[in-house]
Design an enzyme around this catalytic site. Structure first.
Site, PDB file in Angstrom:
ATOM      1  N   ALA A 174       3.015  -0.650   5.036  1.00 20.86           N
ATOM      2  CA  ALA A 174       2.580  -0.708   6.438  1.00 20.86           C
ATOM      3  C   ALA A 174       2.116  -2.106   6.855  1.00 20.86           C
ATOM      4  O   ALA A 174       2.116  -2.424   8.052  1.00 20.86           O
ATOM      5  CB  ALA A 174       1.483   0.321   6.692  1.00 20.86           C
TER       6      ALA A 174
ATOM      7  N   GLU B 195      12.822  -8.973   1.902  1.00 20.62           N
ATOM      8  CA  GLU B 195      11.945  -7.868   2.319  1.00 20.62           C
ATOM      9  C   GLU B 195      12.720  -6.565   2.176  1.00 20.62           C
ATOM     10  O   GLU B 195      13.902  -6.509   2.516  1.00 20.62           O
ATOM     11  CB  GLU B 195      11.512  -8.051   3.778  1.00 20.62           C
TER      12      GLU B 195
ATOM     13  N   PRO C 121       0.789  -1.225   0.000  1.00 21.74           N
ATOM     14  CA  PRO C 121       0.000   0.000   0.000  1.00 21.74           C
ATOM     15  C   PRO C 121       0.825   1.280   0.000  1.00 21.74           C
ATOM     16  O   PRO C 121       1.841   1.369   0.686  1.00 21.74           O
ATOM     17  CB  PRO C 121      -0.830  -0.102   1.291  1.00 21.74           C
TER      18      PRO C 121
HETATM   19  C1  DQA Z   1       8.044   1.335   3.973  1.00 20.02           C
HETATM   20  C2  DQA Z   1       8.072   1.587   5.492  1.00 20.02           C
HETATM   21  C3  DQA Z   1       6.702   1.347   6.105  1.00 20.02           C
HETATM   22  O1  DQA Z   1       6.742   1.607   7.503  1.00 20.02           O
HETATM   23  C4  DQA Z   1       5.679   2.267   5.481  1.00 20.02           C
HETATM   24  O2  DQA Z   1       4.397   1.996   6.007  1.00 20.02           O
HETATM   25  C5  DQA Z   1       5.689   2.208   3.995  1.00 20.02           C
HETATM   26  C6  DQA Z   1       6.965   2.148   3.290  1.00 20.02           C
HETATM   27  C7  DQA Z   1       9.400   1.687   3.308  1.00 20.02           C
HETATM   28  O3  DQA Z   1       9.576   1.279   2.167  1.00 20.02           O
HETATM   29  O4  DQA Z   1      10.220   2.383   3.898  1.00 20.02           O
HETATM   30  O5  DQA Z   1       4.636   2.302   3.347  1.00 20.02           O
HETATM   31  O6  DQA Z   1       7.805  -0.045   3.757  1.00 20.02           O
END
Ligand code: DQA
Length: 144
Positions: free
Chosen positions: A77, A98, A9
């Site tokens: 998120a 990840e 998202p």
């Molecule tokens: C994210 C970090 C997450 O906490 C956040 O909700 C995102 C982007 C990042 O790529 O830094 O949407 O995954």
């Protein structure tokens, strides 16, 4: 080699959302650098984005059948609370990286926890969009 990149998202809002955190480049640019590297290195890559948890799970389940050999996932998120995405990742036995564009450890407390990372092969955090390219290199070394 066949890779799948999944963005969760709000990642389609790169270049619009919180530029001081995620940078000025937009989602189209992210897709273009991944595609360019894939073409140069003879990698087949599918880049998928969804703002919906179920669609991400459906795409992960599809990966079980479609010959995907490695996955790069930025669950956005959902990282911090989606046990359903964690379970979908745990179903797969291929390497999974990840990725987080921002350094989540420097940010709010709730971002310090990843419920998905323990079922991934590794994690790249805080290196900007370049993290996706580094993840491709990492998968290449694991798959070939
Ligand atoms: C994210 C970090 C997450 O906490 C956040 O909700 C995102 C982007 C990042 O790529 O830094 O949407 O995954």
């Amino acid at each position: 080699m066949k890779l799948l990149v999944i963005n969760g998202p709000n990642l389609n809002f790169l270049g619009i959302r919180e530029k001081s955190v995620y940078g000025n480049e937009d989602y189209g640019y992210l897709k273009s650098i991944i595609q360019e590297k894939a073409v140069n290195e003879n990698i087949t890559v599918d880049i998928f984005q969804s703002n919906t948890e179920g669609n991400i799970i459906d795409r992960l389940q599809e990966a079980y059948y479609d010959g995907t050999q490695g996955i790069i996932i930025n669950p956005g998120a959902f990282t911090h609370y989606s046990y359903a995405i964690r379970d979908a990742l745990a179903s797969l036995s291929i390497p999974i990286i990840e990725i987080h564009i921002s350094n989540v450890h420097k940010r709010e407390e709730f971002r310090h926890t990843s419920v998905t990372a323990p079922v991934c092969t590794g994690q790249i955090v805080g290196l900007g969009l370049k993290g996706y390219l580094l993840a491709m290199d990492a998968l290449k070394s694991m798959i070939n």
